[in-house]
Scaffold this motif. Sequence first.
Motif, PDB file in Angstrom:
ATOM      1  N   GLY A  18      97.576  55.202  77.035  1.00 28.45           N
ATOM      2  CA  GLY A  18      98.724  56.440  76.725  1.00 28.45           C
ATOM      3  C   GLY A  18      98.657  57.578  77.516  1.00 28.45           C
ATOM      4  O   GLY A  18      97.541  58.382  77.778  1.00 28.45           O
ATOM      5  N   SER A  19      99.686  57.975  77.787  1.00 27.25           N
ATOM      6  CA  SER A  19      99.899  59.373  78.354  1.00 27.25           C
ATOM      7  C   SER A  19      99.625  60.666  77.428  1.00 27.25           C
ATOM      8  O   SER A  19      99.411  60.430  76.187  1.00 27.25           O
ATOM      9  N   GLU A  20      99.078  61.819  78.067  1.00 22.21           N
ATOM     10  CA  GLU A  20      98.874  62.942  77.209  1.00 22.21           C
ATOM     11  C   GLU A  20      99.984  63.200  76.138  1.00 22.21           C
ATOM     12  O   GLU A  20      99.941  63.362  75.026  1.00 22.21           O
ATOM     13  N   ALA A  21     101.377  63.000  76.588  1.00 25.38           N
ATOM     14  CA  ALA A  21     102.629  63.222  75.734  1.00 25.38           C
ATOM     15  C   ALA A  21     102.571  62.325  74.778  1.00 25.38           C
ATOM     16  O   ALA A  21     102.961  62.513  73.782  1.00 25.38           O
ATOM     17  N   GLN A  22     102.353  60.819  74.935  1.00 23.65           N
ATOM     18  CA  GLN A  22     102.325  59.845  73.895  1.00 23.65           C
ATOM     19  C   GLN A  22     101.164  60.315  73.062  1.00 23.65           C
ATOM     20  O   GLN A  22     101.523  59.984  71.542  1.00 23.65           O
ATOM     21  N   VAL A  23     100.075  60.635  73.322  1.00 25.52           N
ATOM     22  CA  VAL A  23      98.932  60.881  72.335  1.00 25.52           C
ATOM     23  C   VAL A  23      99.365  62.126  71.477  1.00 25.52           C
ATOM     24  O   VAL A  23      99.173  61.941  70.090  1.00 25.52           O
ATOM     25  N   LEU A  24      99.592  63.173  71.978  1.00 25.41           N
ATOM     26  CA  LEU A  24     100.411  64.486  71.223  1.00 25.41           C
ATOM     27  C   LEU A  24     101.488  63.851  70.229  1.00 25.41           C
ATOM     28  O   LEU A  24     101.532  64.372  69.041  1.00 25.41           O
ATOM     29  N   GLU A  25     102.210  63.233  70.553  1.00 22.32           N
ATOM     30  CA  GLU A  25     103.402  62.686  69.677  1.00 22.32           C
ATOM     31  C   GLU A  25     102.987  61.841  68.574  1.00 22.32           C
ATOM     32  O   GLU A  25     103.441  62.255  67.452  1.00 22.32           O
ATOM     33  N   LEU A  26     101.934  61.096  68.926  1.00 18.06           N
ATOM     34  CA  LEU A  26     101.297  60.471  67.778  1.00 18.06           C
ATOM     35  C   LEU A  26     100.489  61.385  66.888  1.00 18.06           C
ATOM     36  O   LEU A  26     100.663  61.050  65.480  1.00 18.06           O
ATOM     37  N   TYR A  27      99.840  62.207  67.459  1.00 21.04           N
ATOM     38  CA  TYR A  27      99.294  63.415  66.640  1.00 21.04           C
ATOM     39  C   TYR A  27     100.190  63.813  65.483  1.00 21.04           C
ATOM     40  O   TYR A  27      99.812  64.033  64.620  1.00 21.04           O
ATOM     41  N   ARG A  28     101.199  64.397  65.994  1.00 17.56           N
ATOM     42  CA  ARG A  28     102.152  65.131  65.330  1.00 17.56           C
ATOM     43  C   ARG A  28     102.844  64.190  64.142  1.00 17.56           C
ATOM     44  O   ARG A  28     102.878  64.538  62.958  1.00 17.56           O
ATOM     45  N   LYS A  29     103.168  62.936  64.346  1.00 15.71           N
ATOM     46  CA  LYS A  29     103.435  62.013  63.504  1.00 15.71           C
ATOM     47  C   LYS A  29     102.502  61.788  62.372  1.00 15.71           C
ATOM     48  O   LYS A  29     102.663  61.692  60.949  1.00 15.71           O
ATOM     49  N   PHE A  30     101.296  61.765  62.820  1.00 12.39           N
ATOM     50  CA  PHE A  30     100.152  61.275  61.798  1.00 12.39           C
ATOM     51  C   PHE A  30      99.768  62.441  61.031  1.00 12.39           C
ATOM     52  O   PHE A  30      99.389  62.046  59.740  1.00 12.39           O
ATOM     53  N   THR A  31      99.746  63.607  61.690  1.00  7.25           N
ATOM     54  CA  THR A  31      99.352  64.893  60.941  1.00  7.25           C
ATOM     55  C   THR A  31     100.447  65.807  60.144  1.00  7.25           C
ATOM     56  O   THR A  31     100.252  66.355  59.180  1.00  7.25           O
ATOM     57  N   LYS A  32     101.769  65.552  60.617  1.00  5.83           N
ATOM     58  CA  LYS A  32     102.676  66.316  60.301  1.00  5.83           C
ATOM     59  C   LYS A  32     102.635  67.836  60.652  1.00  5.83           C
ATOM     60  O   LYS A  32     103.023  68.872  60.109  1.00  5.83           O
ATOM     61  N   ASP A  33     101.726  67.961  61.580  1.00  7.14           N
ATOM     62  CA  ASP A  33     101.342  69.336  62.425  1.00  7.14           C
ATOM     63  C   ASP A  33     102.208  69.591  63.190  1.00  7.14           C
ATOM     64  O   ASP A  33     102.729  68.858  64.298  1.00  7.14           O
TER      65      ASP A  33
END
Length: 281
Positions: A18-33
Amino acid sequence: MEDEIKRLPQWCQNFNEGSEAQVLELYRKFTKDFENPLYFQQFVISGHPPLNGVLFIPHHDSLEAYDWNDEGKNIKIYLRGQLVADCTHILPQYLRFVKGIFNCSSINVSAQDLRSEALLKNISEAIHAKCLQIFLQLSIDEDMHRKFLGAFLPYLKQGFNEDPSNRRHIAQLFHFQTCSGQDFVGLDQYVLHMPSDQPEIYYASGCTRDDVLSKPSVRKCLSRNHDILCALEPSYDKTLFNQLYEWRGKRFKDVSEEGETAKSSSAERISAESQRAVRTG
């Protein structure tokens, strides 16, 4: 739970791809942060079966995490992209601010296998160890470490009390003000810069550094070029130093209320011990 994280995107079959952008998008979906995490790291939990995943250190504490009784469900385990375990007890309570997503892509594993006590224990131990490793990595960068401690120091203090097997690892993360004017000194750094004639690690308690500096015993130590750690949370810091007892072979000594210099006190104690040895010899 939101539908969008019940099933992982295809790229999560192997997080390392996964790219950094994909990982960060997943984080935001996961945490609502709305903010990106302070740090994240992809890694593999070895075992049978192995799991690919990513751990996140949030940029700030969440409101829920202030509840010391909050169990947290911050580690999620997926099987071939489908959520199978939303874990509650997988990490010690003091690590409840850490968030993680792990996926098993093996076709020979069932959801029941991933929920087994033995496998969850292996996952727990691997994530626990990785968290401590990440924390030490963050401490290499002072700016990053300041941000990390600013957000999560209360958790680390809880961990020092509740995780005795990792107490010294956690203590490496703590930083202190000193009487010489430094405001971010770790124990390793303090010991490294101790003068050769200073036998112990000196600390003194007070509400502020100025309060510590007002003590006559502290001023005497400073006159000998011996710096002193400021224990600005006296009840906690004194317990911490007492539990550690020593660091890199140097014992901790409270010089808050001494009527003479720490060096003189130490010399007198050594002399007294020598005299007792002679008498009993």
